[in-house]
Design an enzyme around this catalytic site. Sequence first.
Site, PDB file in Angstrom:
ATOM      1  CB  CYS A 151      36.708  33.569  39.606  1.00  0.00           C
ATOM      2  SG  CYS A 151      35.863  32.435  40.706  1.00  0.00           S
ATOM      3  NE  ARG A 202      40.214  32.514  41.658  1.00  0.00           N
ATOM      4  CZ  ARG A 202      41.026  32.372  40.609  1.00  0.00           C
ATOM      5  NH1 ARG A 202      42.082  33.164  40.486  1.00  0.00           N
ATOM      6  NH2 ARG A 202      40.803  31.460  39.700  1.00  0.00           N
TER       7      ARG A 202
END
Lengths: 104, 282
Positions: B233, B238
Amino acid sequence: MTDISGCGAPEQSAPLPASVNVEKETVISGVVRAGDQPVSGAYVRLLDASGEFTAEVVTSAAGQFRFFAAPGSWTLRALSRAGNGDATVDAGRGITEVALSVAA
Amino acid sequence: MSRDSVLVSADWAEKNLGAAGVVFVEVDEDTSAYDTGHIPGAVKLDWRLDLQDPVRRDFVNREQFQTLLSSRGIGNDDIVVLYGGNNNWFAAYAYWYFKLYGHGDVRLLDGGRKKWELDNRTLTKEPASRPATNYTAQEQDLSLRAFRDDVVAAIGAQNLVDVRSPDEFAGRLLAPAHLPQEQAQRAGHVPTAINVPWSKAANEDGTFKSDDELREIYGAAGLDDSKDTIAYCRIGERSSHTWFVLRELLGHSNVKNYDGSWTEYGSLVGVPVALGDEPGQG
């Protein structure tokens, strides 16, 4: 603390940091309210024109939220203990204020 | 791998508050949330102060991790239940990290802090302290971690999953939209990466979607489960969430998280970068 090195959402009531150039940034900000009462601790997410999640913040004690987006059409979606709500906005460069109401 | 061994529900958590051998840990980038209220008995980990090296860009080493967990009163045999804000991003990062250092039983609280709050479950301001332990960490399990050269080698050869939002993937934004956008690195994505935003895997309240829904999402996005996979990410948290989904919930065998992610890759000299909504050519 406004934090640009990490990914967590910064404190939503903090003033815009001086490093943020509002001529270049597309800022979408506002207050979540239930009736005329601001809702703190609401989860507000910014969805793009296709409905895809882009970011989420938690509102400040005064119900404030703020996103740094790009010019275009966006949807705001709030979840809170006082209920949920949506709003759509067309934002350009600069600061766009949005009122976001929630209801059970 | 079954969902029950890696994920606990809020109901399970509520029934196990204070249970011997179960340690709740709140993980956040900004731990002020913990101070205003946390799950009773939960200790806190600060993603930046506790889990990142203070000088160079890397996370804490084995010895630092041992010292940290010992000081928080976490034992090798404890069931560690992680949760946090930001839809469990940093909790998932810490989960990956606990696995990397070989912790036996670590789980995520489904829905994290958000669901707990929206459900109106108990939060306390009472700081938790646990007697110190003598924690022993393993060497890093590098089968879980991708470095920049692994990513370049994976272009056109392995699954690359970019879990950022479509606008970040395409290069229209450089960071999630709750953050200012001006950054040093180039915008775009690793060529041949598919874009499956982490949020596809979660419901609105932060809980994970069902295994069947998850299989459908990654299958439809073109993830080839016969190949190895690297998720990335912007800074690697994430993508920990997606790493958790692919490896821990769906049982894919070789899934790595690239913690350098776009803030490293987008600053490298000479590597290929693709712009726009399509994966692009290798």
